[in-house]
Design a protein around this motif. Structure first.
Motif, PDB file in Angstrom:
ATOM      1  N   ILE A   1       0.831  -1.200   0.000  1.00 32.22           N
ATOM      2  CA  ILE A   1       0.000   0.000   0.000  1.00 32.22           C
ATOM      3  C   ILE A   1       0.867   1.251   0.000  1.00 32.22           C
ATOM      4  O   ILE A   1       2.081   1.196   0.244  1.00 32.22           O
ATOM      5  CB  ILE A   1      -0.945   0.012   1.214  1.00 32.22           C
ATOM      6  N   ASN A   2       0.221   2.393  -0.285  1.00 31.89           N
ATOM      7  CA  ASN A   2       0.884   3.691  -0.309  1.00 31.89           C
ATOM      8  C   ASN A   2       2.153   3.647  -1.163  1.00 31.89           C
ATOM      9  O   ASN A   2       3.199   4.181  -0.793  1.00 31.89           O
ATOM     10  CB  ASN A   2       1.217   4.156   1.116  1.00 31.89           C
ATOM     11  N   VAL A   3       2.035   3.006  -2.314  1.00 35.24           N
ATOM     12  CA  VAL A   3       3.192   2.850  -3.199  1.00 35.24           C
ATOM     13  C   VAL A   3       3.375   4.119  -4.034  1.00 35.24           C
ATOM     14  O   VAL A   3       2.436   4.606  -4.679  1.00 35.24           O
ATOM     15  CB  VAL A   3       3.007   1.641  -4.128  1.00 35.24           C
ATOM     16  N   ASN A   4       4.585   4.655  -4.016  1.00 38.06           N
ATOM     17  CA  ASN A   4       4.934   5.820  -4.815  1.00 38.06           C
ATOM     18  C   ASN A   4       6.233   5.528  -5.547  1.00 38.06           C
ATOM     19  O   ASN A   4       7.162   4.938  -4.980  1.00 38.06           O
ATOM     20  CB  ASN A   4       5.112   7.057  -3.928  1.00 38.06           C
ATOM     21  N   GLY A   5       6.295   5.931  -6.813  1.00 39.58           N
ATOM     22  CA  GLY A   5       7.507   5.635  -7.557  1.00 39.58           C
ATOM     23  C   GLY A   5       7.573   6.375  -8.872  1.00 39.58           C
ATOM     24  O   GLY A   5       6.604   6.990  -9.327  1.00 39.58           O
ATOM     25  N   SER A   6       8.746   6.283  -9.485  1.00 42.33           N
ATOM     26  CA  SER A   6       8.975   6.914 -10.770  1.00 42.33           C
ATOM     27  C   SER A   6       9.976   6.072 -11.551  1.00 42.33           C
ATOM     28  O   SER A   6      10.944   5.557 -10.984  1.00 42.33           O
ATOM     29  CB  SER A   6       9.508   8.345 -10.590  1.00 42.33           C
ATOM     30  N   ALA A   7       9.738   5.928 -12.842  1.00 45.54           N
ATOM     31  CA  ALA A   7      10.626   5.140 -13.684  1.00 45.54           C
ATOM     32  C   ALA A   7      10.711   5.775 -15.070  1.00 45.54           C
ATOM     33  O   ALA A   7       9.777   6.438 -15.526  1.00 45.54           O
ATOM     34  CB  ALA A   7      10.136   3.697 -13.801  1.00 45.54           C
ATOM     35  N   VAL A   8      11.848   5.538 -15.729  1.00 42.10           N
ATOM     36  CA  VAL A   8      12.082   6.034 -17.084  1.00 42.10           C
ATOM     37  C   VAL A   8      12.340   4.836 -17.991  1.00 42.10           C
ATOM     38  O   VAL A   8      13.086   3.920 -17.621  1.00 42.10           O
ATOM     39  CB  VAL A   8      13.279   7.002 -17.124  1.00 42.10           C
ATOM     40  N   ILE A   9      11.703   4.831 -19.156  1.00 41.05           N
ATOM     41  CA  ILE A   9      11.909   3.765 -20.132  1.00 41.05           C
ATOM     42  C   ILE A   9      12.753   4.314 -21.276  1.00 41.05           C
ATOM     43  O   ILE A   9      12.377   5.303 -21.925  1.00 41.05           O
ATOM     44  CB  ILE A   9      10.574   3.236 -20.687  1.00 41.05           C
ATOM     45  N   SER A  10      13.893   3.701 -21.522  1.00 41.17           N
ATOM     46  CA  SER A  10      14.795   4.123 -22.588  1.00 41.17           C
ATOM     47  C   SER A  10      15.228   2.903 -23.386  1.00 41.17           C
ATOM     48  O   SER A  10      15.847   1.989 -22.835  1.00 41.17           O
ATOM     49  CB  SER A  10      16.017   4.846 -21.998  1.00 41.17           C
ATOM     50  N   ASP A  11      14.886   2.888 -24.673  1.00 40.86           N
ATOM     51  CA  ASP A  11      15.241   1.771 -25.557  1.00 40.86           C
ATOM     52  C   ASP A  11      14.840   0.430 -24.945  1.00 40.86           C
ATOM     53  O   ASP A  11      15.651  -0.489 -24.828  1.00 40.86           O
ATOM     54  CB  ASP A  11      16.738   1.793 -25.879  1.00 40.86           C
TER      55      ASP A  11
ATOM     56  N   LEU B   1       4.991   4.818   7.967  1.00 39.22           N
ATOM     57  CA  LEU B   1       6.180   5.089   7.162  1.00 39.22           C
ATOM     58  C   LEU B   1       6.461   3.935   6.208  1.00 39.22           C
ATOM     59  O   LEU B   1       6.173   2.774   6.498  1.00 39.22           O
ATOM     60  CB  LEU B   1       7.383   5.309   8.083  1.00 39.22           C
ATOM     61  N   ASP B   2       7.034   4.271   5.056  1.00 40.29           N
ATOM     62  CA  ASP B   2       7.416   3.249   4.083  1.00 40.29           C
ATOM     63  C   ASP B   2       8.373   2.243   4.724  1.00 40.29           C
ATOM     64  O   ASP B   2       9.235   2.600   5.529  1.00 40.29           O
ATOM     65  CB  ASP B   2       8.125   3.893   2.885  1.00 40.29           C
ATOM     66  N   ASN B   3       8.230   0.961   4.357  1.00 40.01           N
ATOM     67  CA  ASN B   3       9.152  -0.048   4.877  1.00 40.01           C
ATOM     68  C   ASN B   3       9.748  -0.962   3.799  1.00 40.01           C
ATOM     69  O   ASN B   3      10.536  -1.848   4.110  1.00 40.01           O
ATOM     70  CB  ASN B   3       8.505  -0.884   5.984  1.00 40.01           C
ATOM     71  N   ILE B   4       9.384  -0.745   2.528  1.00 40.51           N
ATOM     72  CA  ILE B   4       9.947  -1.548   1.438  1.00 40.51           C
ATOM     73  C   ILE B   4      10.353  -0.637   0.285  1.00 40.51           C
ATOM     74  O   ILE B   4       9.627   0.306  -0.069  1.00 40.51           O
ATOM     75  CB  ILE B   4       8.941  -2.600   0.935  1.00 40.51           C
ATOM     76  N   SER B   5      11.525  -0.929  -0.294  1.00 42.95           N
ATOM     77  CA  SER B   5      12.034  -0.164  -1.425  1.00 42.95           C
ATOM     78  C   SER B   5      12.442  -1.120  -2.544  1.00 42.95           C
ATOM     79  O   SER B   5      12.992  -2.192  -2.282  1.00 42.95           O
ATOM     80  CB  SER B   5      13.238   0.679  -0.996  1.00 42.95           C
ATOM     81  N   VAL B   6      12.163  -0.721  -3.786  1.00 43.09           N
ATOM     82  CA  VAL B   6      12.556  -1.516  -4.950  1.00 43.09           C
ATOM     83  C   VAL B   6      13.383  -0.644  -5.884  1.00 43.09           C
ATOM     84  O   VAL B   6      12.996   0.486  -6.206  1.00 43.09           O
ATOM     85  CB  VAL B   6      11.325  -2.056  -5.709  1.00 43.09           C
ATOM     86  N   ILE B   7      14.539  -1.157  -6.311  1.00 43.19           N
ATOM     87  CA  ILE B   7      15.360  -0.466  -7.297  1.00 43.19           C
ATOM     88  C   ILE B   7      15.781  -1.477  -8.358  1.00 43.19           C
ATOM     89  O   ILE B   7      15.678  -2.689  -8.155  1.00 43.19           O
ATOM     90  CB  ILE B   7      16.621   0.188  -6.671  1.00 43.19           C
ATOM     91  N   GLY B   8      16.267  -0.976  -9.491  1.00 43.59           N
ATOM     92  CA  GLY B   8      16.748  -1.869 -10.528  1.00 43.59           C
ATOM     93  C   GLY B   8      16.114  -1.564 -11.867  1.00 43.59           C
ATOM     94  O   GLY B   8      15.652  -0.436 -12.129  1.00 43.59           O
ATOM     95  N   SER B   9      16.071  -2.569 -12.739  1.00 43.61           N
ATOM     96  CA  SER B   9      15.585  -2.355 -14.088  1.00 43.61           C
ATOM     97  C   SER B   9      14.808  -3.577 -14.582  1.00 43.61           C
ATOM     98  O   SER B   9      14.953  -4.683 -14.065  1.00 43.61           O
ATOM     99  CB  SER B   9      16.761  -2.078 -15.041  1.00 43.61           C
ATOM    100  N   ILE B  10      13.976  -3.333 -15.604  1.00 44.82           N
ATOM    101  CA  ILE B  10      13.227  -4.393 -16.276  1.00 44.82           C
ATOM    102  C   ILE B  10      13.367  -4.184 -17.775  1.00 44.82           C
ATOM    103  O   ILE B  10      13.074  -3.093 -18.288  1.00 44.82           O
ATOM    104  CB  ILE B  10      11.743  -4.393 -15.881  1.00 44.82           C
ATOM    105  N   ASP B  11      13.812  -5.219 -18.468  1.00 43.44           N
ATOM    106  CA  ASP B  11      13.982  -5.152 -19.921  1.00 43.44           C
ATOM    107  C   ASP B  11      12.693  -5.609 -20.600  1.00 43.44           C
ATOM    108  O   ASP B  11      12.261  -6.745 -20.439  1.00 43.44           O
ATOM    109  CB  ASP B  11      15.155  -6.042 -20.341  1.00 43.44           C
ATOM    110  N   PHE B  12      12.063  -4.692 -21.361  1.00 39.80           N
ATOM    111  CA  PHE B  12      10.803  -4.984 -22.038  1.00 39.80           C
ATOM    112  C   PHE B  12      10.989  -5.197 -23.536  1.00 39.80           C
ATOM    113  O   PHE B  12      10.072  -4.936 -24.318  1.00 39.80           O
ATOM    114  CB  PHE B  12       9.800  -3.852 -21.800  1.00 39.80           C
ATOM    115  N   SER B  13      12.165  -5.689 -23.947  1.00 38.15           N
ATOM    116  CA  SER B  13      12.361  -5.978 -25.368  1.00 38.15           C
ATOM    117  C   SER B  13      11.317  -6.966 -25.860  1.00 38.15           C
ATOM    118  O   SER B  13      10.831  -6.878 -26.993  1.00 38.15           O
ATOM    119  CB  SER B  13      13.770  -6.544 -25.606  1.00 38.15           C
ATOM    120  N   ARG B  14      10.986  -7.947 -25.017  1.00 40.52           N
ATOM    121  CA  ARG B  14       9.833  -8.831 -25.248  1.00 40.52           C
ATOM    122  C   ARG B  14       8.812  -8.434 -24.184  1.00 40.52           C
ATOM    123  O   ARG B  14       8.892  -8.876 -23.048  1.00 40.52           O
ATOM    124  CB  ARG B  14      10.264 -10.291 -25.117  1.00 40.52           C
TER     125      ARG B  14
END
Length: 288
Positions: free
Chosen positions: A129-139, A163-176
């Motif tokens: 819950i209370n999830v907030n985030g931002s991501a950029v898709i490039s190529d 207060l927030d208790n979980i964080s996610v970082i990293g990337s996801i490849d959407f070529s497929r």
């Protein structure tokens, strides 16, 4: 068009203007509205709309598309039918997406902003819950700038009190696109009590800290450290003959390798045992 449906996704009412010439559909605008959700799009798409063609309604594979859209959404209902692990995402979502290049190798660029969202998945019973985030898709690669949320057993109606208790970082490849390649890290924030009810490994309870990596495409590997404070593990005793082959899996195969130190005491339960645990447990599982 009233109450339009694309494949398995309900889009809503569509208002559009464009023309078809020289095997291209040029879209001046295409706007859809479904209650409070609005999608605006324009561009040029190499569609085969020749009525006598056996490829009617398909892309011309050797031609390129140039399509752009912006969306203000309250959910990501267009993903759930295609990603079985995802039940729903509800919140305020602003998405900008451009699709260019040949239809056989579409290049995606854009951005996603999520505010005050709740994420329900088939991997855990309790929502984030209370999830907030931002991501950029490039190529075709989505880089998560930040993604934070809360995982609790019980929460007040005013989520902002927690207060927030979980964080996610990293990337996801959407070529497929519907077979994404994950490279993510899931971590606890300041060791704030995290509640988790994980379906695949039957782990339920409170965690002190979390450090997990999620990687892969066809086989998604989930590995790392979970420090449990007050947790119960449900696991039946099973046996296999030596040399038994794994059953053939359809779709994405999940592979788990988790190390779980137990602070104080935990519980281990199945149809034969109800025991108190101390120490540390390693869990490994391959298959869905």
């Amino acid at each position: 068009v009233k109450e339009a449906v694309f494949d398995r996704v309900f889009i809503g009412d569509i208002d559009s203007k464009g023309n078809y010439s020289a095997n291209r559909l040029d879209i001046d605008y295409a706007n859809s509205k479904n209650k409070e959700e609005i999608i605006r799009a324009y561009g040029s798409v190499p569609f085969d709309l020749n009525l006598s063609s056996k490829n009617f309604g398909r892309f011309f594979e050797n031609d390129s598309l140039d399509f752009h859209s912006k969306a203000n959404l309250k959910s990501m209902h267009f993903l759930s039918p295609y990603i079985p692990e995802l039940d729903s995402v509800r919140g305020t979502l602003d998405i900008a997406l451009s699709l260019t290049g040949p239809s056989s190798a579409i290049v995606r660029n854009g951005s996603i902003d999520v505010n005050n969202a709740s994420i329900y998945t088939m991997l855990i019973n309790n929502p984030l819950i209370n999830v907030n985030g931002s991501a950029v898709i490039s190529d075709n690669e989505m880089q998560i700038k930040y993604l934070k949320g809360i995982s609790l057993e019980n929460f007040s109606n005013n989520k902002m009190d927690v207060l927030d208790n979980i964080s996610v970082i990293g990337s996801i490849d959407f070529s497929r696109f519907f077979e994404p390649n994950y490279n993510l890290s899931v971590n606890s924030i300041n060791n704030r009590n995290i509640f988790i009810d994980a379906i695949p490994i039957d782990l339920e309870g409170n965690l002190d800290s979390l450090n997990i990596s999620i990687t892969g495409r066809d086989t998604v590997n989930i590995s790392g450290l979970i420090e449990a404070v007050d947790a119960t593990i449900f696991h039946e005793f099973i046996s296999e003959d030596i040399g038994t082959t794994l059953a053939e899996e359809e779709g994405v195969v999940m592979s788990y390798s988790l190390n779980i130190p137990i602070k104080d005491e935990g519980k281990f339960q199945n149809s034969q045992v109800d025991a108190i645990m101390i120490g540390e447990i390693s869990l490994s599982k391959i298959g869905n």
